[in-house]
Write an enzyme that holds these catalytic residues in place. Structure first.
Site: not given
Ligand code: DX5
Ligand code: ZN
Length: 217
Positions: A8, A33, A35, A37, A67, A69, A140, A175
């Protein structure tokens, strides 16, 4: 199915993103990956379609696992697929089951695969109608918003439950909080895609191949 590792980029050095993303793939990462947000569904802001466009331009062959969010995934699906996303995962917490089915169709119609993400308290049993209709389930193992949080082992029974109902063509992604120590339990429970931010990018580039190998098991 062989376990795939999805570094990620949330924990990459954003000033050197091209090199960072390439380093994770050269070290054996199977996909990237991404992310996304919105500061609304989760209390953080990260990246948007332009990041996907940049990754796609510099890494034409990378599989980009996006992903979302975000509160309104349907409003942004086209922008992310047009930018070069191969796969979009949206969250169960922002849609009804009927909306989820329609959104998965929309995403596939745009040419990407579609995934449904479940936050730690969200029950798989409430999504039985949607689960057969998506290409990937994402469980998650932290509350989304930030990398570097501690893995929540209490979600493992949900992974086992999903693993027992998914078809071989469907993927099960975990994840959050994945490390060399926590990954074995996830693989044992049936996950075949492991997303990891801090475990991969928190390590120097010359150690990433070893870490990705250990995550894969
Ligand atoms: C969190 C993300 C994850 C995050 C994981 O909201 O969706 O993908 O990057 O980070 P680690 O692997 O450091 O927990
Ligand atoms: Zn993620």
């Amino acid at each position: 199915m062989a376990v795939k590792i999805a570094p990620s980029i949330l924990s990459a050095d954003f000033m050197r993103m091209g090199d960072e993303a390439r380093s994770a793939l050269d070290a054996g990462g199977d996909l990237l990956h991404v992310d996304v947000m919105d500061g609304h569904f989760v209390p953080n802001l990260t990246m948007g379609p332009d990041m996907v466009k940049g990754l796609r331009r510099s890494l034409p062959d990378a599989f980009l696992d996006v992903h979302l969010m975000i509160q309104y995934p349907g409003e942004f699906a086209r922008a992310f697929v047009d930018a070069g996303a191969d796969h979009l995962t949206f969250h169960a917490e922002v849609v009804t089951p009927d909306q989820a089915l329609a959104l998965a169709d929309l995403i596939r119609g745009l040419g990407a695969s579609a995934g449904l993400a479940l936050n730690p308290p969200t029950l798989a049993a409430d999504w039985t109608q949607v689960i057969p209709e998506v290409d990937l389930l994402l469980v998650m193992s932290i509350f989304p918003g930030f990398s570097g949080q501690k893995f929540m082992p209490e979600v493992l029974p949900k992974v086992q439950e999903l693993a027992s109902v998914l078809r071989p063509d469907q993927r099960l992604e975990m994840d959050g909080g994945l490390t060399v120590e926590t990954a074995p339990a996830c693989r044992k429970a049936g996950c075949d895609v492991l997303a990891a931010a801090s475990a991969v990018f928190g390590a120097p580039a010359n150690k990433r191949a070893e870490i990705i190998g250990l995550l894969r098991g």
